[in-house]
Write an enzyme that holds these catalytic residues in place. Structure first.
Site, PDB file in Angstrom:
ATOM      1  N   SER A   1       6.623  37.386  66.715  1.00 29.28           N
ATOM      2  CA  SER A   1       7.990  37.694  66.286  1.00 29.28           C
ATOM      3  C   SER A   1       8.704  36.397  65.940  1.00 29.28           C
ATOM      4  CB  SER A   1       8.740  38.396  67.426  1.00 29.28           C
ATOM      5  OG  SER A   1      10.129  38.439  67.176  1.00 29.28           O
TER       6      SER A   1
ATOM      7  N   TYR B   1      11.728  38.901  76.148  1.00 32.53           N
ATOM      8  CA  TYR B   1      11.035  39.285  74.914  1.00 32.53           C
ATOM      9  C   TYR B   1      10.651  38.045  74.107  1.00 32.53           C
ATOM     10  CZ  TYR B   1      10.167  41.263  70.302  1.00 32.53           C
ATOM     11  OH  TYR B   1       9.606  41.587  69.096  1.00 32.53           O
TER      12      TYR B   1
END
Length: 249
Positions: free
Chosen positions: A141, A155
């Protein structure tokens, strides 16, 4: 090199299902796994109806069941007669402020996004080393580029760990017949990220998936997708002052 037998985890929806549709349109045989077998079977029916000459194998798999990962990968390899590419896509986007009483959410995110991704990489590379060929794709990501505060902290850290794993494996295997690609998607319109950021930065699902597939097919070592504006973010984010990063939490 054309990879004709492709395994995708987390393939029941979102980016995984989108990539399955793109590769099916290219005539590739697919091995799809996710927790929801009913969704996979519906996707298989859709893909075979649209592309009757391809093979689509499906298996239920919870990637957090680490002992099951190599077993399922092996079954899918056998059903397709080999695997040319494994796309480690399954992931979680939930999270909470560290120390805020929701350790369960952060531990689940870290486990699925890094530890379970590592289990998938182990299983894929064991297959590739045995057959002396293959392409491992890790879906990280843009959050991996810079540590983020608040509910995004765990995250971002989990995706940074995955990106570091991909970078290390790419160096290790650079002179081998095994390729490694790490993708860093920005905001792409899936259920996970639709509410995550500025709507002006969210790419439509088809555009985002197409950019991912292009990078995968080129077997880039590291790719920010879609390229615009995320290549720019890749350069800028590490240099922003903490006061700006704090607003991203």
């Amino acid at each position: 090199m054309t990879r004709t037998k492709i395994l995708i985890t987390g393939a029941s929806a979102g980016l995984g299902a989108g990539m399955a549709r793109e590769f099916a349109a290219k005539g590739r045989d697919l091995a799809l796994c996710a927790r929801r077998l009913d969704a996979l079977e519906a996707l298989r029916a859709e893909l075979i109806a649209a592309h009757p000459n391809i093979t689509v194998a499906v298996r239920a798999l919870n990637v957090d069941d680490h002992a099951a990962v190599p077993q399922v990968f092996g079954e899918l390899r056998d059903e397709l007669g080999g695997l040319d590419r494994v796309i480690v896509n399954a992931g979680l986007g939930k999270g909470a402020r560290v120390g805020g009483g929701r350790a369960d959410a952060n531990i689940a995110t870290a486990t699925t996004n890094f530890v379970s991704a590592l289990a998938q990489a182990e299983a894929a590379l064991e297959i590739f080393r045995a057959q002396r060929a293959g392409h491992l794709v890790l879906v990280s990501s843009m959050s991996a580029v810079r540590g983020l505060p608040g509910k995004k902290a765990a995250y971002a850290a989990s995706k940074a760990g995955l990106a570091a794993l991909g970078a290390g494996l790419a160096v290790e295997l650079a002179k081998s017949p095994i390729a490694v690609t790490t993708l860093l998607p920005g905001f792409i319109a899936t259920d996970m990220v639709t509410q995550a950021g500025d709507a002006k930065l969210v790419a439509p699902l088809d555009k985002g998936v197409a950019s991912m597939v292009r990078a995968i097919e080129k077997e880039q070592v590291r790719a920010c997708v879609p390229a615009w504006p995320w290549r720019l973010f890749d350069l800028v984010l590490p240099r922003l002052p903490g006061s700006v990063i704090a607003k991203m939490g």
